[in-house]
Design a protein around this motif. Sequence first.
Motif, PDB file in Angstrom:
ATOM      1  N   UNK A 138       0.828  -1.212   0.000  1.00 39.51           N
ATOM      2  CA  UNK A 138       0.000   0.000   0.000  1.00 39.51           C
ATOM      3  C   UNK A 138       0.859   1.257   0.000  1.00 39.51           C
ATOM      4  N   UNK A 139       1.533   1.541   1.113  1.00 40.99           N
ATOM      5  CA  UNK A 139       2.173   2.847   1.268  1.00 40.99           C
ATOM      6  C   UNK A 139       3.364   3.061   0.331  1.00 40.99           C
ATOM      7  N   UNK A 140       4.104   2.006   0.021  1.00 39.35           N
ATOM      8  CA  UNK A 140       5.224   2.157  -0.912  1.00 39.35           C
ATOM      9  C   UNK A 140       4.739   2.556  -2.301  1.00 39.35           C
ATOM     10  N   UNK A 141       3.467   2.260  -2.587  1.00 44.01           N
ATOM     11  CA  UNK A 141       2.875   2.620  -3.876  1.00 44.01           C
ATOM     12  C   UNK A 141       2.122   3.947  -3.809  1.00 44.01           C
ATOM     13  N   UNK A 142       1.442   4.186  -2.689  1.00 41.37           N
ATOM     14  CA  UNK A 142       0.603   5.385  -2.607  1.00 41.37           C
ATOM     15  C   UNK A 142       1.408   6.655  -2.350  1.00 41.37           C
ATOM     16  N   UNK A 143       2.478   6.568  -1.549  1.00 40.55           N
ATOM     17  CA  UNK A 143       3.259   7.766  -1.218  1.00 40.55           C
ATOM     18  C   UNK A 143       3.831   8.434  -2.466  1.00 40.55           C
ATOM     19  N   UNK A 144       4.444   7.683  -3.399  1.00 42.30           N
ATOM     20  CA  UNK A 144       4.949   8.346  -4.614  1.00 42.30           C
ATOM     21  C   UNK A 144       3.849   9.043  -5.414  1.00 42.30           C
ATOM     22  N   UNK A 145       2.647   8.499  -5.413  1.00 44.74           N
ATOM     23  CA  UNK A 145       1.544   9.141  -6.137  1.00 44.74           C
ATOM     24  C   UNK A 145       1.169  10.451  -5.460  1.00 44.74           C
ATOM     25  N   UNK A 146       1.098  10.430  -4.104  1.00 45.16           N
ATOM     26  CA  UNK A 146       0.835  11.662  -3.352  1.00 45.16           C
ATOM     27  C   UNK A 146       1.899  12.711  -3.692  1.00 45.16           C
ATOM     28  N   UNK A 147       3.164  12.309  -3.650  1.00 43.66           N
ATOM     29  CA  UNK A 147       4.258  13.250  -3.876  1.00 43.66           C
ATOM     30  C   UNK A 147       4.229  13.803  -5.301  1.00 43.66           C
ATOM     31  N   UNK A 148       3.910  12.951  -6.274  1.00 46.02           N
ATOM     32  CA  UNK A 148       3.842  13.401  -7.662  1.00 46.02           C
ATOM     33  C   UNK A 148       2.718  14.424  -7.836  1.00 46.02           C
ATOM     34  N   UNK A 149       1.584  14.175  -7.179  1.00 49.63           N
ATOM     35  CA  UNK A 149       0.453  15.113  -7.264  1.00 49.63           C
ATOM     36  C   UNK A 149       0.821  16.454  -6.639  1.00 49.63           C
ATOM     37  N   UNK A 150       1.516  16.414  -5.493  1.00 48.16           N
ATOM     38  CA  UNK A 150       1.940  17.645  -4.829  1.00 48.16           C
ATOM     39  C   UNK A 150       2.914  18.426  -5.708  1.00 48.16           C
TER      40      UNK A 150
END
Length: 336
Positions: A138-150
């Motif tokens: 979960x988090x290893x995949x979701x964190x990069x997406x959050x960061x890319x959106x930011x």
Amino acid sequence: MGRKEQNAPDWYNQFGMNRHIDAKEVNMPASSVSNFNAKLSRIEKISVIAILIALKEFGGPTKAKLVKDRATEYDYYTQEERDATGNSGYGILDLHLQFAMSNLKRAGLLASPSRGVWELTDEGKHVNFSTFDIWDDVYAKSIPVWEAAKAKKKQKQKAAKKLSLDEETTNDITSEEFVNDIDEGEVWRKELLNKLQRMNPYKFEELIVSLMRKIGIKMEKTPKSGDSGIDGIGYLRTPELLTYKVVLQTKRFNKGQVTGPDISNFAGSISRHNADRGIFVTTSVYTKDAVERSRQGANLITLINGEELIDILYDNQMGVREKTIVVIDDDLFSED
């Protein structure tokens, strides 16, 4: 796996819940990783698993409210965690459940086929709990997406400033990727909840009475005083030609919860008005005792909390409407 009778301490030792992640090792922002490592993240990690289990039990697309309600029934949470609210009356557990859903979506395990409805993706349906790891899956995949959106948001804000775009243009013109990466559902919901909590209490009563009419209850607002807290009295006629007398009470709370005694007092008002049903609407949440008392006695009481009220207002398009967003495909107009 994940049934209500399972003991939380035994369950919590699974799924890599106690793993400590080194930001340098995974090459991610230290702030994002520290949030995962923090003790306060316990409830959100639990919520990730609870949401997966709830959706597996439902077996198909399900309203977010039903998914979260099912998740909160599991013994993984303490009663204090279920009852805790923020200063605005927003349920803290509900907030963590929503963040869990967002992370699951970004990890590719959840999808939203329509607003307010969630389902497992093919990958989510095939989650193997015997090997599931909260970080890896979960988090290893979701964190990069959050960061890319930011990062994309910052880039667009910088570009907008450089071009001296006005605020309206900046809000309406955006990239498709950024629109898809945002959980637009939660931004407007919080704003609407805040507006409801700041309303003039009499205007709030009028709003809810109007809402009752919109959903088919012929209701009139009661006088401001002298009616034992009852805000509306009406009649509901069913397709089977049965008619029920319904009374309404509203509580516009900025903070705090509706308690058991509040519901008991309302139940007494239902009896005094010889009504068949009662509807209690609040911008806050209900204590466990309040929920239990609403189900006792001959006159059942329908409880509507702040989150449910937002859903009903949206479904009936009362003061809430969707705005079309103009999307420009940056790739088509590339300067390179």
